[in-house]
Design an enzyme around this catalytic site. Structure first.
Site, PDB file in Angstrom:
ATOM      1  N   LYS A 145      44.838  47.250  47.658  1.00  0.00           N
ATOM      2  CA  LYS A 145      44.553  46.951  46.376  1.00  0.00           C
ATOM      3  C   LYS A 145      42.829  46.941  46.512  1.00  0.00           C
ATOM      4  O   LYS A 145      42.292  46.003  47.133  1.00  0.00           O
ATOM      5  CB  LYS A 145      45.051  45.700  46.027  1.00  0.00           C
ATOM      6  CG  LYS A 145      44.499  44.930  44.755  1.00  0.00           C
ATOM      7  CD  LYS A 145      45.156  43.829  44.250  1.00  0.00           C
ATOM      8  CE  LYS A 145      44.589  43.256  42.977  1.00  0.00           C
ATOM      9  NZ  LYS A 145      45.416  41.735  42.546  1.00  0.00           N
ATOM     10  N   ARG A 188      42.427  40.433  33.177  1.00  0.00           N
ATOM     11  CA  ARG A 188      42.041  38.893  33.390  1.00  0.00           C
ATOM     12  C   ARG A 188      41.810  38.146  31.803  1.00  0.00           C
ATOM     13  O   ARG A 188      41.870  37.016  31.662  1.00  0.00           O
ATOM     14  CB  ARG A 188      40.655  39.014  34.382  1.00  0.00           C
ATOM     15  CG  ARG A 188      40.989  39.482  35.691  1.00  0.00           C
ATOM     16  CD  ARG A 188      39.540  39.623  36.437  1.00  0.00           C
ATOM     17  NE  ARG A 188      39.877  40.295  37.715  1.00  0.00           N
ATOM     18  CZ  ARG A 188      39.007  40.635  38.549  1.00  0.00           C
ATOM     19  NH1 ARG A 188      37.867  40.472  38.343  1.00  0.00           N
ATOM     20  NH2 ARG A 188      39.375  41.250  39.813  1.00  0.00           N
ATOM     21  N   LYS A 246      35.727  39.924  43.738  1.00  0.00           N
ATOM     22  CA  LYS A 246      36.684  39.875  44.667  1.00  0.00           C
ATOM     23  C   LYS A 246      36.678  40.470  46.043  1.00  0.00           C
ATOM     24  O   LYS A 246      37.611  41.036  46.624  1.00  0.00           O
ATOM     25  CB  LYS A 246      38.125  39.998  44.282  1.00  0.00           C
ATOM     26  CG  LYS A 246      38.320  38.976  42.861  1.00  0.00           C
ATOM     27  CD  LYS A 246      39.849  38.975  42.433  1.00  0.00           C
ATOM     28  CE  LYS A 246      40.116  38.153  41.315  1.00  0.00           C
ATOM     29  NZ  LYS A 246      41.511  38.029  40.848  1.00  0.00           N
ATOM     30  N   GLU A 269      45.503  49.274  55.715  1.00  0.00           N
ATOM     31  CA  GLU A 269      45.989  48.017  54.933  1.00  0.00           C
ATOM     32  C   GLU A 269      47.625  48.061  54.854  1.00  0.00           C
ATOM     33  O   GLU A 269      48.649  47.545  54.831  1.00  0.00           O
ATOM     34  CB  GLU A 269      45.673  47.647  53.632  1.00  0.00           C
ATOM     35  CG  GLU A 269      44.076  46.977  54.208  1.00  0.00           C
ATOM     36  CD  GLU A 269      44.339  45.488  54.291  1.00  0.00           C
ATOM     37  OE1 GLU A 269      45.611  45.130  54.305  1.00  0.00           O
ATOM     38  OE2 GLU A 269      43.350  44.779  54.476  1.00  0.00           O
ATOM     39  N   LYS A 302      46.835  50.296  44.297  1.00  0.00           N
ATOM     40  CA  LYS A 302      46.490  49.965  42.910  1.00  0.00           C
ATOM     41  C   LYS A 302      45.060  49.768  42.930  1.00  0.00           C
ATOM     42  O   LYS A 302      44.339  49.304  44.015  1.00  0.00           O
ATOM     43  CB  LYS A 302      46.780  48.404  42.694  1.00  0.00           C
ATOM     44  CG  LYS A 302      46.538  47.767  41.504  1.00  0.00           C
ATOM     45  CD  LYS A 302      47.107  46.400  41.640  1.00  0.00           C
ATOM     46  CE  LYS A 302      46.396  45.659  40.285  1.00  0.00           C
ATOM     47  NZ  LYS A 302      46.584  44.243  40.159  1.00  0.00           N
ATOM     48  N   SER A 350      45.421  47.531  33.618  1.00  0.00           N
ATOM     49  CA  SER A 350      45.065  47.369  32.482  1.00  0.00           C
ATOM     50  C   SER A 350      43.895  48.242  31.991  1.00  0.00           C
ATOM     51  O   SER A 350      43.786  48.674  30.753  1.00  0.00           O
ATOM     52  CB  SER A 350      44.731  45.906  32.389  1.00  0.00           C
ATOM     53  OG  SER A 350      43.523  45.609  33.342  1.00  0.00           O
ATOM     54  N   TYR A 373      51.734  49.493  31.575  1.00  0.00           N
ATOM     55  CA  TYR A 373      51.760  48.971  30.089  1.00  0.00           C
ATOM     56  C   TYR A 373      52.324  49.759  29.097  1.00  0.00           C
ATOM     57  O   TYR A 373      52.420  49.642  27.964  1.00  0.00           O
ATOM     58  CB  TYR A 373      50.477  48.315  29.852  1.00  0.00           C
ATOM     59  CG  TYR A 373      50.107  47.290  31.027  1.00  0.00           C
ATOM     60  CD1 TYR A 373      50.422  46.069  30.748  1.00  0.00           C
ATOM     61  CD2 TYR A 373      49.101  47.853  31.823  1.00  0.00           C
ATOM     62  CE1 TYR A 373      50.056  45.257  31.932  1.00  0.00           C
ATOM     63  CE2 TYR A 373      48.572  46.861  32.823  1.00  0.00           C
ATOM     64  CZ  TYR A 373      49.187  45.444  32.856  1.00  0.00           C
ATOM     65  OH  TYR A 373      48.874  44.604  33.632  1.00  0.00           O
TER      66      TYR A 373
HETATM   67  C1  PBG Z   1      45.815  39.283  40.597  1.00  0.00           C
HETATM   68  C2  PBG Z   1      46.153  40.704  39.749  1.00  0.00           C
HETATM   69  C3  PBG Z   1      45.163  41.568  39.360  1.00  0.00           C
HETATM   70  C4  PBG Z   1      46.088  42.399  38.730  1.00  0.00           C
HETATM   71  C5  PBG Z   1      47.429  42.172  39.130  1.00  0.00           C
HETATM   72  N1  PBG Z   1      47.653  40.986  39.689  1.00  0.00           N
HETATM   73  C6  PBG Z   1      44.052  41.193  38.845  1.00  0.00           C
HETATM   74  C7  PBG Z   1      42.901  40.981  39.764  1.00  0.00           C
HETATM   75  O1  PBG Z   1      43.198  41.062  41.214  1.00  0.00           O
HETATM   76  O2  PBG Z   1      41.879  40.446  39.482  1.00  0.00           O
HETATM   77  C8  PBG Z   1      45.547  43.346  38.062  1.00  0.00           C
HETATM   78  C9  PBG Z   1      46.480  44.156  37.039  1.00  0.00           C
HETATM   79  C10 PBG Z   1      45.970  44.753  35.768  1.00  0.00           C
HETATM   80  O3  PBG Z   1      44.675  45.013  35.869  1.00  0.00           O
HETATM   81  O4  PBG Z   1      46.726  45.572  35.046  1.00  0.00           O
HETATM   82  N2  PBG Z   1      46.381  38.934  41.512  1.00  0.00           N
END
Ligand code: PBG
Length: 334
Positions: free
Chosen positions: A204, A214, A228, A244, A259, A285, A324
């Site tokens: 990720k 968010r 992050k 990972e 992701k 997203s 989505y």
């Molecule tokens: C948080 C999480 C995130 C997403 C899924 N779980 C965002 C982040 O790490 O800030 C992102 C999904 C998306 O953008 O559609 N643990």
């Protein structure tokens, strides 16, 4: 000057295989089907549904509407959903304690959906960000400014157990703490929850494409984007992502995930080549938002662009895709 009517002596004319719908269908290498898709669903505790401004066509639903939405997708052939809560600010704190409420929104939703449609696969994220007032996925130490790994993992284990007891099929740790897959697996097994699977957000990346998500869960802090990078991966790093993924496999993950998806097709394809586990990809997203926004401006054809984006993710090697666009794929319009 060459004579334009003169024939070229070609041994191969690849266009023969593109000349008709029939032959194009026969040679098609990848087909996107409803069974490839996992629909993320945003839920909130109460009130009318709200459209997420940065994700047109995607809504936050109250529990009853979210259940109905899930069941409707299931009837149309979607076999899995992933739940994401939007928790009222008043219930958030620095430790994300609301994540450990067995009667909280997500455990309630899991129970309700599994009760009404036992065959619909329910996946729930394991991470603290919907529940913390700072928006981080782990415990944040204000003195050092650090996200505390091991203390976070203990909480995530507890959270996974609560979700397992509520009846979730897969927990999906999305936090990127070290060692959480092994610890969560052990804690599920200790609680006699061997049936609960672990879908690991294995590679990720610290992506700018999470912005609209968010907004959706109310974890955006300020204008910029929350940093992050001490736990999510550097977008420049491929090998680190492969490592990972390998570690999560060794720790007992049932399914690995990469992701975001579209900007990381190389990572998907290389993880695919290195594991026999099923591989998921999350079209996030921001990937959704950019296609929808361009389509709304008349700059892209929505249908063609989103289907191409998904088949590309499949071609790269994903067995399943969080997207989505899943409701649109099954013809669900709100
Ligand atoms: C948080 C999480 C995130 C997403 C899924 N779980 C965002 C982040 O790490 O800030 C992102 C999904 C998306 O953008 O559609 N643990």
């Amino acid at each position: 000057m060459a004579n334009p009517s003169e024939k070229l002596a070609l041994r191969r004319r690849p266009r023969r295989l593109r000349a008709s719908e029939g032959i194009r269908r026969l040679i098609e290498e990848h087909v996107l089907t409803v069974h490839d898709l996992i629909a993320p669903i945003f839920c909130k505790e109460a009130g009318l549904r709200e459209e997420i401004e940065s994700m047109p066509g995607v809504f936050r639903h109250n529990p009853e509407d979210a259940c109905r939405f899930a069941l409707e997708l299931y009837e149309r052939g979607i076999c899995a959903i992933a739940l994401f809560p939007c928790i009222p600010e008043g219930k958030k704190n620095s430790h994300g304690t609301a994540a450990l409420d067995p009667n909280g929104l997500v455990p309630w939703m899991v129970q309700e959906i599994k009760g009404r449609a036992p065959g619909l696969l329910v996946i729930a994220d394991v991470a603290l960000d919907p529940y913390t007032n700072h928006g981080h996925d782990g415990l944040w130490n204000p003195e050092t400014g650090e996200i505390e790994n091991d203390a976070t993992v203990h909480l995530l284990c507890e959270m996974a157990r609560i979700l397992g007891e509520a009846g979730v099929d897969f927990v999906a740790p999305s936090d990127m703490m070290d060692g959480r897959i092994g610890a969560i697996r052990a804690s599920l097994d200790d609680a006699n929850l061997e049936r609960v699977g672990v879908l690991a957000y294995a590679a990720k990346f610290a992506s700018a494409f999470y912005g609209p998500f968010r907004d959706a869960i109310g974890s955006r802090r300020g204008k910029g984007y929350l940093d992050k990078r001490t736990y999510q991966l550097n977008p420049a790093n491929l090998r680190e992502g492969l490592l990972e993924a390998q570690m999560d496999e060794e720790e007992g993950a049932d399914i690995l995930m990469v992701k975001p998806a579209g900007p990381y097709l190389d990572v998907i394809s290389k993880v695919r080549a290195r594991t026999f586990l099923p591989l998921a990809a999350y079209q996030v997203s921001g990937e959704y938002a950019q296609i929808v926004a361009a389509a709304r401006n008349g700059w892209l054809d929505l249908e063609a662009a989103y289907r191409e984006s998904l088949v590309a993710i499949k071609r790269a090697g994903a067995d399943m895709i969080f997207t989505y666009f899943a409701p649109l794929f099954v013809g669900y319009t709100v």
